[in-house]
Design a protein around this motif. Structure first.
Motif, PDB file in Angstrom:
ATOM      1  N   ASP A 117      68.736  20.513  56.248  1.00 31.02           N
ATOM      2  CA  ASP A 117      67.534  21.264  56.625  1.00 31.02           C
ATOM      3  C   ASP A 117      66.593  21.413  55.436  1.00 31.02           C
ATOM      4  OD1 ASP A 117      68.027  21.656  59.265  1.00 31.02           O
ATOM      5  OD2 ASP A 117      68.937  23.635  59.034  1.00 31.02           O
ATOM      6  N   ILE A 118      67.189  21.660  54.276  1.00 35.98           N
ATOM      7  CA  ILE A 118      66.380  21.848  53.068  1.00 35.98           C
ATOM      8  C   ILE A 118      65.685  20.540  52.710  1.00 35.98           C
ATOM      9  CG2 ILE A 118      66.517  22.335  50.595  1.00 35.98           C
ATOM     10  CD1 ILE A 118      68.894  24.194  51.263  1.00 35.98           C
ATOM     11  N   GLU A 124      65.005  18.051  54.779  1.00 37.21           N
ATOM     12  CA  GLU A 124      64.004  17.745  55.793  1.00 37.21           C
ATOM     13  C   GLU A 124      62.746  18.573  55.589  1.00 37.21           C
ATOM     14  OE1 GLU A 124      64.554  14.729  56.909  1.00 37.21           O
ATOM     15  OE2 GLU A 124      63.556  15.446  58.730  1.00 37.21           O
ATOM     16  N   ALA A 125      62.935  19.844  55.230  1.00 35.71           N
ATOM     17  CA  ALA A 125      61.771  20.701  54.973  1.00 35.71           C
ATOM     18  C   ALA A 125      60.982  20.141  53.799  1.00 35.71           C
ATOM     19  CB  ALA A 125      62.217  22.131  54.689  1.00 35.71           C
ATOM     20  N   ALA A 126      61.689  19.715  52.763  1.00 35.09           N
ATOM     21  CA  ALA A 126      61.011  19.165  51.584  1.00 35.09           C
ATOM     22  C   ALA A 126      60.231  17.916  51.957  1.00 35.09           C
ATOM     23  CB  ALA A 126      62.039  18.848  50.498  1.00 35.09           C
ATOM     24  N   ARG A 127      60.871  17.045  52.720  1.00 35.22           N
ATOM     25  CA  ARG A 127      60.196  15.804  53.118  1.00 35.22           C
ATOM     26  C   ARG A 127      58.998  16.143  54.005  1.00 35.22           C
ATOM     27  NH1 ARG A 127      64.551  12.894  54.775  1.00 35.22           N
ATOM     28  NH2 ARG A 127      64.786  12.008  52.703  1.00 35.22           N
ATOM     29  N   GLY A 128      59.191  17.084  54.916  1.00 38.06           N
ATOM     30  CA  GLY A 128      58.126  17.454  55.838  1.00 38.06           C
ATOM     31  C   GLY A 128      56.926  18.082  55.141  1.00 38.06           C
ATOM     32  N   MET A 129      57.146  18.636  53.943  1.00 39.20           N
ATOM     33  CA  MET A 129      56.020  19.230  53.206  1.00 39.20           C
ATOM     34  C   MET A 129      55.343  18.228  52.292  1.00 39.20           C
ATOM     35  SD  MET A 129      57.022  23.089  52.286  1.00 39.20           S
ATOM     36  CE  MET A 129      58.506  22.601  51.492  1.00 39.20           C
ATOM     37  N   ILE A 159      65.169  18.785  44.206  1.00 41.88           N
ATOM     38  CA  ILE A 159      65.980  19.483  45.212  1.00 41.88           C
ATOM     39  C   ILE A 159      67.445  19.061  45.122  1.00 41.88           C
ATOM     40  CG2 ILE A 159      66.268  19.996  47.677  1.00 41.88           C
ATOM     41  CD1 ILE A 159      63.555  20.897  46.600  1.00 41.88           C
ATOM     42  N   LEU A 205      70.536  21.159  43.065  1.00 40.46           N
ATOM     43  CA  LEU A 205      71.486  21.841  43.946  1.00 40.46           C
ATOM     44  C   LEU A 205      72.879  21.232  43.859  1.00 40.46           C
ATOM     45  CD1 LEU A 205      69.287  22.504  47.114  1.00 40.46           C
ATOM     46  CD2 LEU A 205      70.058  24.137  45.407  1.00 40.46           C
ATOM     47  N   TYR A 228      54.511  22.790  57.715  1.00 40.81           N
ATOM     48  CA  TYR A 228      55.734  22.459  58.450  1.00 40.81           C
ATOM     49  C   TYR A 228      56.735  23.599  58.302  1.00 40.81           C
ATOM     50  CZ  TYR A 228      59.652  19.541  60.078  1.00 40.81           C
ATOM     51  OH  TYR A 228      60.712  19.022  60.758  1.00 40.81           O
ATOM     52  N   PHE A 244      63.924  26.564  49.621  1.00 44.77           N
ATOM     53  CA  PHE A 244      64.726  26.000  48.540  1.00 44.77           C
ATOM     54  C   PHE A 244      65.511  27.132  47.878  1.00 44.77           C
ATOM     55  CE2 PHE A 244      60.872  23.031  48.283  1.00 44.77           C
ATOM     56  CZ  PHE A 244      61.339  22.284  49.351  1.00 44.77           C
TER      57      PHE A 244
END
Lengths: 227, 324
Positions: A123-124, A126-131, A142, A146, B86, B94
């Protein structure tokens, strides 16, 4: 108890702490040999593992290929290393040992780095890619931060294995702490043999402990906080 | 804050195939600038796939997606995504970055100067009701579920995108927090004029938030209409079932007392009846009238009588909905 007495006597003999065959020089040689081997393994293994972890591709194959390295006997690798090093004109001692140690160090580095990256919450990512983070930015800012503790734990395993196995170098006329063990055996000087074994064990434990501390220090701040 | 125009989004015959399966089949609709379009449907209906094609996390097999007339497929995906907010269900914050760092993600990618980023972060934190001084340096693990969702929304809005994509953003929080987040989100969205495409499986959320609701089933768009229209005239049995047998009551909650035809006030009949403000929803008015056993109630706009609302009138509005 005489054995222990001999060991203490050998270790407390100032002659054994001096010169090019002394303990400090051998310890440094050992660290140099191990450190260099781990470094070579890192340079080879890390980019592949990070790439495969990030893309999720061929992970199964990568880990299995890496594990072949684990299955190969170090003594056999040393023999191969000797042949390769001599044919490349690199001589005895250092290089053949490096050739034997690198395949030993690669599997835990690949496995852990691959798993470390894969285990980062999708999810993290995907959120990064989506932004609009690029793939490289996702990996750098990321996934690697991590996954760092798990990546380091692979390097720790590799380093401890390498430190323990680097004693083999003495069989092919190398220096390092293996010298004491091999010479002690050959000359039936069991005080020297035991001192060598003890020093290697201490160095391996020291490696384990210092990497452990590094792992704890690299747990990202936000992951350490108490909820 | 300055009024910003949202983008107009148009999907034309957008299709996604995985091998032989068609996940989304020739989907076409237009979202007017500054409006919220909610994609709703049972799981597996293709709503999330459709959403993720807009910012190209999934590449369409065919069709066109236009944002303000520009085909998104012609753009570099990374650049495109920086212009589109998004938000996802688990927020995707994060965990190793602070609240402020999380919110600053896209402005940083766009290379905004430090002062501008900081000012924007503070502005957004105030907008979502988090005190910047106190919360800026917190990590996501130190926030409540609702706070995390708010930060997720703020992060998506940070670079002032004309379009936001939201994938079940409020599904993981409890109903009370969800209701509050929905209200806050509506307020923010209206204030900023952002166009939003919003995915949910919850028809009540769709009706509450959507200016337009797109009901999807098995990769097809079954109906695309404003919520009131959807409730009054479901396109088929599937939609009727999906919006629920209480759709008449749901529709009442979309209408205000002041917006319906009222009877002249007969003062004799209204003695003791509750007074209804014109902005009250018909659903609430019905509840008030039933509980006070009033047949008719006066409707007031401020101190002006607009007329009287009767139970019969509400019944008539309900009956209009019934399918022929």
């Amino acid at each position: 108890m005489t054995a222990l007495g001999d060991l203490v006597r050998w270790l407390s003999d100032p002659a054994n702490w001096q010169g090019s065959h002394g303990i400090p020089v051998r310890v440094l040689e050992h660290i140099e040999l191990s450190g260099f081997s781990v470094l070579v393994a890192l340079v080879i293994a890390m980019p592949i593992a990070l790439y495969l972890g990030h893309t999720g591709r061929a992970g199964f194959i990568a880990i299995n290929v890496a594990n072949i390295g684990r299955a190969l006997p170090s003594l056999a690798l040393l023999a191969f290393g000797l042949v390769i090093a001599i044919s490349l004109g690199l001589g005895l001692g250092f290089w053949p040992t490096v050739f034997a140690l690198v395949p030993l160090a690669i599997p835990p580095i690949v496995t852990n780095a691959y798993v470390a990256i894969r285990e980062v919450d999708r999810d993290i990512v995907e959120a990064a890619r989506g932004m609009g983070l690029s793939e490289g930015q996702i990996l750098r800012s990321i996934e690697i931060p991590l996954g760092l503790p798990v990546i380091l734990s692979g390097i720790r395993t590799a380093a401890v294995n390498v430190v323990a196995t680097a004693t083999l170098g003495a069989l092919v006329a190398g220096g390092a702490l293996g010298r004491f063990i091999v010479d002690g055996l050959a000359l039936q000087e069991y005080d020297q043999l035991m001192a060598g074994a003890l020093l290697v064990a201490l160095l391996a434990v020291a490696t384990e402990v210092s990497f452990g501390a590094l792992e704890r220090a690299t747990v990202p701040a936000g992951m350490r906080v108490v909820r | 804050m300055a009024e910003r125009a949202g983008a107009t989004v148009e999907l034309r015959e957008v299709t996604k195939r995985y091998g032989d399966t068609v996940a989304v089949d020739r989907l076409s609709f237009t979202v007017p600038a500054g409006r919220i379009c909610v994609l709703v449907g049972p799981s597996g209906c293709g709503k999330t796939t459709s959403l993720r094609m807009v910012n190209r996390l999934i590449e369409p097999s065919s069709g066109e997606i236009l944002i303000d007339g520009q085909n998104v497929l012609a753009d570099d995906p990374t650049q495109l995504r920086r212009r589109i907010g998004y938000v996802i269900q688990q927020t995707g914050l994060f965990p190793h970055q602070t609240v402020a760092e999380n919110i600053a993600t896209v402005p940083r990618l766009l290379g905004w100067p430090k002062e501008r980023i900081q000012a924007r972060v503070d502005e957004l934190m105030k907008l979502i009701g988090l005190d910047p001084e106190r919360m800026r340096r917190r990590y996501p693990a130190q926030l409540s579920g609702g706070e995390r969702q708010r930060v997720g929304v703020a992060r998506a809005m940070a670079a002032e995108p004309p379009l936001m994509l939201m994938d079940e953003p409020f599904a993981a929080v409890d109903p009370i927090v969800r209701e509050r987040l929905q209200n806050e989100f509506l307020r923010l969205q209206r204030a900023q004029g952002i166009t939003v495409i919003f995915v949910t499986h919850d028809i009540d959320e769709a009706i509450k938030l959507g200016d337009r609701v797109a009901v999807m089933r098995l990769g097809h768009l079954v109906q695309y209409a404003p919520p009131a229209e959807l409730l009054a005239h479901p396109a088929d049995d599937f939609v009727a079932q999906f919006v629920g047998s209480d759709r008449g009551l749901k529709r009442l909650s979309l209408l205000t007392v002041g917006g319906v035809e009222l009877a002249p006030v007969d003062r004799a009949k209204l003695d003791g009846a509750p007074v209804l403000p014109s902005s009250m929803s018909l659903r609430d008015a019905l509840a008030v009238m039933l509980s006070s056993e009033a047949q008719e109630a006066p409707v007031m706009d401020g101190d002006r009588y607009l007329g009287a609302l009767s139970l019969q009138q509400i019944g008539r509005i309900l009956r209009v909905d019934e399918p022929a």
